[in-house]
Enzyme design. Sequence first.
Site, PDB file in Angstrom:
ATOM      1  N   GLU A 147       0.865  -1.164   0.000  1.00 16.85           N
ATOM      2  CA  GLU A 147       0.000   0.000   0.000  1.00 16.85           C
ATOM      3  C   GLU A 147       0.913   1.228   0.000  1.00 16.85           C
ATOM      4  OE1 GLU A 147      -2.716   0.461   3.308  1.00 16.85           O
ATOM      5  OE2 GLU A 147      -3.391   2.392   2.506  1.00 16.85           O
ATOM      6  N   LYS A 163       4.348   0.707   9.488  1.00 19.97           N
ATOM      7  CA  LYS A 163       4.445   1.976   8.767  1.00 19.97           C
ATOM      8  C   LYS A 163       3.812   3.110   9.567  1.00 19.97           C
ATOM      9  CE  LYS A 163       3.112   0.088   4.816  1.00 19.97           C
ATOM     10  NZ  LYS A 163       2.619  -0.013   3.433  1.00 19.97           N
ATOM     11  N   ARG A 170       5.367 -12.877   9.662  1.00 21.21           N
ATOM     12  CA  ARG A 170       6.011 -11.615   9.323  1.00 21.21           C
ATOM     13  C   ARG A 170       7.356 -11.529  10.025  1.00 21.21           C
ATOM     14  NH1 ARG A 170       2.491  -7.626   9.329  1.00 21.21           N
ATOM     15  NH2 ARG A 170       3.930  -5.931   9.659  1.00 21.21           N
TER      16      ARG A 170
HETATM   17  P1  ATP Z   1       2.967  -2.519   8.122  1.00 16.47           P
HETATM   18  O1  ATP Z   1       2.212  -3.543   8.897  1.00 16.47           O
HETATM   19  O2  ATP Z   1       4.413  -2.439   8.423  1.00 16.47           O
HETATM   20  O3  ATP Z   1       2.319  -1.181   8.137  1.00 16.47           O
HETATM   21  P2  ATP Z   1       1.682  -3.386   5.838  1.00 16.47           P
HETATM   22  O4  ATP Z   1       1.386  -4.822   5.927  1.00 16.47           O
HETATM   23  O5  ATP Z   1       0.583  -2.437   6.120  1.00 16.47           O
HETATM   24  O6  ATP Z   1       2.956  -3.048   6.669  1.00 16.47           O
HETATM   25  P3  ATP Z   1       1.709  -3.377   3.019  1.00 16.47           P
HETATM   26  O7  ATP Z   1       2.135  -2.281   2.164  1.00 16.47           O
HETATM   27  O8  ATP Z   1       0.282  -3.712   3.092  1.00 16.47           O
HETATM   28  O9  ATP Z   1       2.262  -3.013   4.450  1.00 16.47           O
HETATM   29  O10 ATP Z   1       2.577  -4.673   2.774  1.00 16.47           O
HETATM   30  C1  ATP Z   1       2.908  -5.160   1.508  1.00 16.47           C
HETATM   31  C2  ATP Z   1       3.275  -6.607   1.632  1.00 16.47           C
HETATM   32  O11 ATP Z   1       4.400  -6.753   2.490  1.00 16.47           O
HETATM   33  C3  ATP Z   1       2.156  -7.414   2.225  1.00 16.47           C
HETATM   34  O12 ATP Z   1       2.003  -8.607   1.483  1.00 16.47           O
HETATM   35  C4  ATP Z   1       2.605  -7.687   3.628  1.00 16.47           C
HETATM   36  O13 ATP Z   1       2.108  -8.906   4.095  1.00 16.47           O
HETATM   37  C5  ATP Z   1       4.130  -7.707   3.484  1.00 16.47           C
HETATM   38  N1  ATP Z   1       4.744  -7.328   4.750  1.00 16.47           N
HETATM   39  C6  ATP Z   1       4.555  -6.190   5.447  1.00 16.47           C
HETATM   40  N2  ATP Z   1       5.251  -6.197   6.598  1.00 16.47           N
HETATM   41  C7  ATP Z   1       5.919  -7.386   6.630  1.00 16.47           C
HETATM   42  C8  ATP Z   1       6.816  -8.003   7.553  1.00 16.47           C
HETATM   43  N3  ATP Z   1       7.169  -7.402   8.697  1.00 16.47           N
HETATM   44  N4  ATP Z   1       7.304  -9.224   7.254  1.00 16.47           N
HETATM   45  C9  ATP Z   1       6.963  -9.832   6.106  1.00 16.47           C
HETATM   46  N5  ATP Z   1       6.129  -9.315   5.191  1.00 16.47           N
HETATM   47  C10 ATP Z   1       5.602  -8.100   5.441  1.00 16.47           C
HETATM   48 MG    MG Z   2      -1.206  -3.675   5.079  1.00 15.77          MG
END
Ligand code: ATP
Ligand code: MG
Length: 561
Positions: free
Chosen positions: A36, A271, A261
């Site tokens: 995102e 984020k 994760r």
């Molecule tokens: P955050 O939780 O840090 O705000 P997010 O999941 O909202 O991150 P996205 O932009 O939605 O961020 O994530 C893009 C992809 O990266 C998704 O498929 C998510 O599952 C993966 N992802 C995000 N954080 C992690 C992590 N700590 N370890 C592994 N994969 C991750």
């Molecule tokens: Mg997300």
Amino acid sequence: MIHPPVQLGPNFIRNIVDEDLASGKHKSVVTRFPPEPNGYLHIGHAKSICLNFGLAALYQGRCHLRFDDTNPVKEEQEYIDAIKTDVSWLGFDWGENEYHASDYFEALYAFAEKLVEKGLAFVCDLPPEEMREYRGTLTEPGKESPYRSRTVGENLDLLRRMRAGEFDDGSRVLRAKIDMAAPNMNLRDPVLYRILRATHPRTGDAWCIYPMYDFAHGQSDSLEQITHSLCTLEFQDHRPLYDWLCEALEIYHPQQIEFARLNLTYTVMSKRRLLELVNEKHVSGWDDPRMPTLSGMRRRGFTAAAIRTFCERIGVGKSDSVIDMSTLEDCVREDLDQIAPRAMGVLRPLKVTITNYPEGQSEEFTAPKHPKKPEMGSRTIPFGRVIYVDRDDFMEDPPKNFFRLGPDREVRLRYGYIIRCDGVIKDPVSGEVTELRCSYDAETGGGVLPEGRKKVKGIIHWVAAANAVSVEVRLYDRLLSVADPASEKDRDYRELLNQDSLEVLADALVEPELASAEAGESFQFERLGYFCVDGKGSQSDKLAFNRTVTLRDTWAKLAKG
Ligand code: ATP
Ligand code: MG
């Protein structure tokens, strides 16, 4: 697609893919990385990138880069651009396959009408608080919305008028009609569309209704014919909805698979929190070298290869864990050890006058740029009557095992002479040592040890005063002062910030070779660690070096050499 240099070890997802290919369920593998664009990518994202692109490469399939841009309030073009820069920098190429959920807004809206027509979605007018009450709890079933029994015709009319902009923001939503008593809360008539007047970075003001994540994500996967939709464990409870929507819409049904994760010690990794650190100015920006973002790590001097190695090493599993930051730092050291030219830098300079070296005389020593890589060439190290050493390498009253400079002690200058400390000059007021008076042994230049001469244990780094380049050095330490902020239940992570995470040394000195070093270049400052030239220089326009990582076991290594 260029095959990325990542070696995925065996893992449970590979097993699933192997089975799907063997059974003929799929002929090829299509994955996606779906950020995102509401912030910069962090090291957790790197795990997902290496997994998704790594699988695609392993099975000669493809991996899409898809922006999940369904919330215009938080999304910005700056983030879209930064994400592309970071994925490329990590070494992955999505080729033609760049997509945006917003490319599908029309298709997603058509899906919404289809659900309404099938009697599987309805427009709900409950205000948000009431909707929350109606939802029930984990232990109590929810209640059906009074609007649930609207006719297909009425729902279609209202949905169209929602899209046409006839209603206020938040006044109505489109909901799936599933089961208000479902134990899984995600199935209690989840919201699919909301009314929101916000300018979208790509579609501008074309829309005033936006699909919710759960409605956009799976349907985008389906439209792109993704075979394996990999996400983190917190989406496990969303999978039944993902599946329900594909079935209800009678569309291609990708398989969602969840993995653990990445969490790292001494940092935060959501984020939302990273954005807070930026907005509240706890750090200088998303690319502050203390941040766990890819842009911060790059500026700090972490290499893409080291991050890929780290992602390979931690593997992919199904249970959440916290990985030690030192595992990542080890990968960085291993990579930089191979590629970083060596240099000498003095962080806190202490003047040394070699009293028996003639005034006005100078000479040059030659040293390899890399001890194990002759192909990297050599460098010249000027020497003269006045040199600088690090303050840490002198003690007025040293213990026995301090193999560096002290009164009447001898030490080897790296690649140069053996010198002996004959006297100490101090500031008469503060008592601080301001200069060492030393003498050199003319027989020992360039590391030579004449037969029968007493060896010296210590070797220290130094620079010649006449040619040294004055630079700024930034020493970084961990962002947080505790390993696992989650364990500090009643303390906000901001209270746990390491107050000493940055130390700026405004007057460090480096050898003249480095005067022309360019942003992004890394060096090993002998005995001190790895340092990377920062593109964002100092206020005084000096060259600025960020310390990437310290060396481990420095002393043990040098004592041998
Ligand atoms: P955050 O939780 O840090 O705000 P997010 O999941 O909202 O991150 P996205 O932009 O939605 O961020 O994530 C893009 C992809 O990266 C998704 O498929 C998510 O599952 C993966 N992802 C995000 N954080 C992690 C992590 N700590 N370890 C592994 N994969 C991750
Ligand atoms: Mg997300």
